[in-house]
Design a protein around this motif. Structure first.
Motif, PDB file in Angstrom:
ATOM      1  N   TYR A  63      35.590  28.396   3.344  1.00  0.00           N
ATOM      2  CA  TYR A  63      34.942  28.640   2.047  1.00  0.00           C
ATOM      3  C   TYR A  63      33.424  28.674   2.222  1.00  0.00           C
ATOM      4  O   TYR A  63      32.747  29.564   1.704  1.00  0.00           O
ATOM      5  CB  TYR A  63      35.368  27.529   1.083  1.00  0.00           C
ATOM      6  CG  TYR A  63      34.884  27.691  -0.339  1.00  0.00           C
ATOM      7  CD1 TYR A  63      35.448  28.658  -1.180  1.00  0.00           C
ATOM      8  CD2 TYR A  63      33.888  26.867  -0.860  1.00  0.00           C
ATOM      9  CE1 TYR A  63      35.023  28.798  -2.493  1.00  0.00           C
ATOM     10  CE2 TYR A  63      33.464  26.997  -2.171  1.00  0.00           C
ATOM     11  CZ  TYR A  63      34.033  27.958  -2.989  1.00  0.00           C
ATOM     12  OH  TYR A  63      33.603  28.091  -4.293  1.00  0.00           O
ATOM     13  N   GLY A  96      37.646  31.373  -4.271  1.00  0.00           N
ATOM     14  CA  GLY A  96      38.056  29.974  -4.308  1.00  0.00           C
ATOM     15  C   GLY A  96      38.577  29.535  -2.959  1.00  0.00           C
ATOM     16  O   GLY A  96      38.687  30.329  -2.020  1.00  0.00           O
ATOM     17  N   VAL A 102      41.960  42.123  -5.386  1.00  0.00           N
ATOM     18  CA  VAL A 102      40.653  42.538  -4.860  1.00  0.00           C
ATOM     19  C   VAL A 102      40.695  42.879  -3.369  1.00  0.00           C
ATOM     20  O   VAL A 102      39.712  43.375  -2.821  1.00  0.00           O
ATOM     21  CB  VAL A 102      39.562  41.466  -5.112  1.00  0.00           C
ATOM     22  CG1 VAL A 102      39.219  41.373  -6.582  1.00  0.00           C
ATOM     23  CG2 VAL A 102      39.966  40.106  -4.551  1.00  0.00           C
ATOM     24  N   GLY A 137      27.009  24.803  -9.210  1.00  0.00           N
ATOM     25  CA  GLY A 137      27.165  23.479  -8.612  1.00  0.00           C
ATOM     26  C   GLY A 137      28.624  23.068  -8.757  1.00  0.00           C
ATOM     27  O   GLY A 137      29.519  23.879  -8.564  1.00  0.00           O
ATOM     28  N   PHE A 138      28.852  21.841  -9.156  1.00  0.00           N
ATOM     29  CA  PHE A 138      30.227  21.335  -9.211  1.00  0.00           C
ATOM     30  C   PHE A 138      30.751  21.347 -10.647  1.00  0.00           C
ATOM     31  O   PHE A 138      30.239  20.644 -11.511  1.00  0.00           O
ATOM     32  CB  PHE A 138      30.293  19.945  -8.591  1.00  0.00           C
ATOM     33  CG  PHE A 138      30.075  20.008  -7.103  1.00  0.00           C
ATOM     34  CD1 PHE A 138      31.158  20.021  -6.233  1.00  0.00           C
ATOM     35  CD2 PHE A 138      28.795  20.137  -6.573  1.00  0.00           C
ATOM     36  CE1 PHE A 138      30.968  20.128  -4.861  1.00  0.00           C
ATOM     37  CE2 PHE A 138      28.594  20.241  -5.203  1.00  0.00           C
ATOM     38  CZ  PHE A 138      29.685  20.239  -4.349  1.00  0.00           C
ATOM     39  N   GLY A 168      34.222  37.679  -9.627  1.00  0.00           N
ATOM     40  CA  GLY A 168      34.603  36.293  -9.921  1.00  0.00           C
ATOM     41  C   GLY A 168      35.792  35.790  -9.132  1.00  0.00           C
ATOM     42  O   GLY A 168      36.014  34.577  -9.035  1.00  0.00           O
TER      43      GLY A 168
HETATM   44  P1  NAD Z   1      39.554  29.935 -10.636  1.00  0.00           P
HETATM   45  O1  NAD Z   1      40.366  29.433  -9.513  1.00  0.00           O
HETATM   46  O2  NAD Z   1      39.686  29.287 -11.957  1.00  0.00           O
HETATM   47  O3  NAD Z   1      39.860  31.479 -10.822  1.00  0.00           O
HETATM   48  C1  NAD Z   1      39.940  32.380  -9.747  1.00  0.00           C
HETATM   49  C2  NAD Z   1      40.765  33.566 -10.231  1.00  0.00           C
HETATM   50  O4  NAD Z   1      40.830  34.524  -9.169  1.00  0.00           O
HETATM   51  C3  NAD Z   1      42.220  33.189 -10.587  1.00  0.00           C
HETATM   52  O5  NAD Z   1      42.521  33.615 -11.903  1.00  0.00           O
HETATM   53  C4  NAD Z   1      43.053  33.932  -9.547  1.00  0.00           C
HETATM   54  O6  NAD Z   1      44.288  34.406 -10.051  1.00  0.00           O
HETATM   55  C5  NAD Z   1      42.123  35.079  -9.177  1.00  0.00           C
HETATM   56  N1  NAD Z   1      42.452  35.617  -7.855  1.00  0.00           N
HETATM   57  C6  NAD Z   1      42.819  34.925  -6.744  1.00  0.00           C
HETATM   58  N2  NAD Z   1      43.074  35.783  -5.745  1.00  0.00           N
HETATM   59  C7  NAD Z   1      42.859  37.029  -6.228  1.00  0.00           C
HETATM   60  C8  NAD Z   1      42.970  38.327  -5.674  1.00  0.00           C
HETATM   61  N3  NAD Z   1      43.353  38.516  -4.399  1.00  0.00           N
HETATM   62  N4  NAD Z   1      42.686  39.384  -6.458  1.00  0.00           N
HETATM   63  C9  NAD Z   1      42.298  39.214  -7.744  1.00  0.00           C
HETATM   64  N5  NAD Z   1      42.184  38.015  -8.327  1.00  0.00           N
HETATM   65  C10 NAD Z   1      42.458  36.935  -7.578  1.00  0.00           C
HETATM   66  O7  NAD Z   1      38.036  29.960 -10.153  1.00  0.00           O
HETATM   67  P2  NAD Z   1      36.705  29.876 -11.039  1.00  0.00           P
HETATM   68  O8  NAD Z   1      36.396  28.452 -11.266  1.00  0.00           O
HETATM   69  O9  NAD Z   1      36.776  30.821 -12.199  1.00  0.00           O
HETATM   70  O10 NAD Z   1      35.660  30.406  -9.972  1.00  0.00           O
HETATM   71  C11 NAD Z   1      35.047  31.684 -10.056  1.00  0.00           C
HETATM   72  C12 NAD Z   1      34.173  31.842  -8.831  1.00  0.00           C
HETATM   73  O11 NAD Z   1      33.197  30.795  -8.805  1.00  0.00           O
HETATM   74  C13 NAD Z   1      34.932  31.735  -7.503  1.00  0.00           C
HETATM   75  O12 NAD Z   1      34.349  32.641  -6.583  1.00  0.00           O
HETATM   76  C14 NAD Z   1      34.642  30.328  -7.042  1.00  0.00           C
HETATM   77  O13 NAD Z   1      34.697  30.215  -5.647  1.00  0.00           O
HETATM   78  C15 NAD Z   1      33.226  30.160  -7.550  1.00  0.00           C
HETATM   79  N6  NAD Z   1      32.807  28.772  -7.722  1.00  0.00           N
HETATM   80  C16 NAD Z   1      33.496  27.920  -8.522  1.00  0.00           C
HETATM   81  C17 NAD Z   1      33.037  26.613  -8.648  1.00  0.00           C
HETATM   82  C18 NAD Z   1      33.744  25.625  -9.516  1.00  0.00           C
HETATM   83  O14 NAD Z   1      33.321  24.459  -9.478  1.00  0.00           O
HETATM   84  N7  NAD Z   1      34.754  26.028 -10.272  1.00  0.00           N
HETATM   85  C19 NAD Z   1      31.904  26.195  -7.960  1.00  0.00           C
HETATM   86  C20 NAD Z   1      31.234  27.093  -7.162  1.00  0.00           C
HETATM   87  C21 NAD Z   1      31.694  28.391  -7.058  1.00  0.00           C
END
Ligand code: NAD
Length: 271
Positions: free
Chosen positions: A165, A96, A67, A199-200, A93
């Motif tokens: 973050y 992280g 991305v 949330g979490f 999506g």
């Molecule tokens: P995850 O870590 O499971 O998945 C993130 C994905 O992004 C991974 O598959 C990774 O390979 C991909 N990625 C990383 N860098 C990349 C790049 N440069 N280009 C393309 N892809 C890339 O995260 P998730 O739990 O699916 O989270 C999705 C979104 O939700 C994220 O933005 C995260 O910050 C947000 N979020 C998650 C939580 C949670 O509790 N899991 C809470 C709040 C927000």
């Protein structure tokens, strides 16, 4: 009434689609009849995600796409527009935190490594802005489309230790409102930009921060639970319905919002 939520054959591109929340969402939307384009960083992760997705239906394809790489984004955009002809929805999506950008319990903020801080800002903020600027060009051509961004509980309130973050997610909230306004001003009420603030949810990124190896909560995990009226972490499938609603016609007068899916975390002061 059901037509409001009908997403049959909507073309939905999802970045980070090999991840936990974004990947689960991608599978869910495909199971509801959408055509899903799985995008993630490495080819092997994309291949594995698409192989699983093919078990749901043939309405899917996938590309390795960083991305933060404009050439890769442009190339995928061209492929989708040539092969499928339109993009109805972009879900940003990918995102992280990264270990080096987290201030450890025995560190203080002045130990922050600015390079790691920048990497987290880039992945989350530019990694949302750049795909939007690329894929939403289709919305300009078509006169319709929807972007769904991923915010976080760290955006609107202070969450200790995760400075980069938090800064990035706060900027995503601002970008969501900004882009929603810009799109509406230029292209009218059929182009919407919205966000979800989970949330979490326990994922591989935050598991060690929230849960001990024996399954009990860490001190931080317990702090989260204490501030969550539902008294538990989220299950990944609990974000699907809100995303489905946000990208469907049921939300056609909704733009520029950040919707919490958090078991009440953002509503409660903790006292
Ligand atoms: P995850 O870590 O499971 O998945 C993130 C994905 O992004 C991974 O598959 C990774 O390979 C991909 N990625 C990383 N860098 C990349 C790049 N440069 N280009 C393309 N892809 C890339 O995260 P998730 O739990 O699916 O989270 C999705 C979104 O939700 C994220 O933005 C995260 O910050 C947000 N979020 C998650 C939580 C949670 O509790 N899991 C809470 C709040 C927000």
């Amino acid at each position: 009434m059901n037509d409001l939520f009908n997403i049959q054959d909507k073309v939905i591109a999802i970045t980070g689609a090999a991840g936990v929340l974004a990947g689960g969402t991608a599978n869910y939307l495909q199971s509801q009849g959408a055509y899903v384009v799985y995008l993630d960083l490495f080819q092997d992760k994309v291949d594995a995600a698409v192989a699983e997705a093919k078990k749901i239906s043939d309405k899917c394809c996938g590309y390795a796409c960083n991305v933060l790489d404009q050439e890769a984004l442009d190339s995928v955009y061209e492929k989708i527009m040539t092969d499928i002809g339109r993009i109805d929805v972009l879900i940003n999506g990918a995102g992280g935190n990264m270990p080096g950008a987290t201030i450890g319990p025995d560190q203080d903020v002045f130990d922050l490594k600015i390079e790691d801080y920048s990497k987290v800002l880039d992945l989350n903020l530019k990694g949302t802005v750049m795909p939007t600027m690329t894929f939403a060009k289709a919305f300009k051509k078509q006169g319709f489309g929807c972007v769904v961004n991923f915010s976080s509980m760290s955006a609107a309130q202070c969450l200790t230790r995760v400075l980069g973050y938090s800064n990035a997610k706060a900027a995503i909230d601002n970008f969501t409102k900004w882009m929603a306004t810009e799109m509406a001003n230029k292209y009218g009420d059929k182009v919407r930009v919205v966000a979800l603030a989970p949330g979490f949810f326990v994922s591989h990124q935050n598991r060690a921060l929230l849960i001990n190896e024996d399954g009990s909560y860490t001190e931080r995990g317990q702090q989260v639970i204490n501030k969550t009226p539902f008294n538990r972490f989220g299950e990944q499938d609990e974000v699907y319905g809100t995303i489905h609603y946000l990208l469907s016609d049921a939300a056609k007068f909704v733009t520029g919002v950040i919707v919490p899916v958090d078991g009440g975390f953002s509503a409660f002061t903790g006292v």
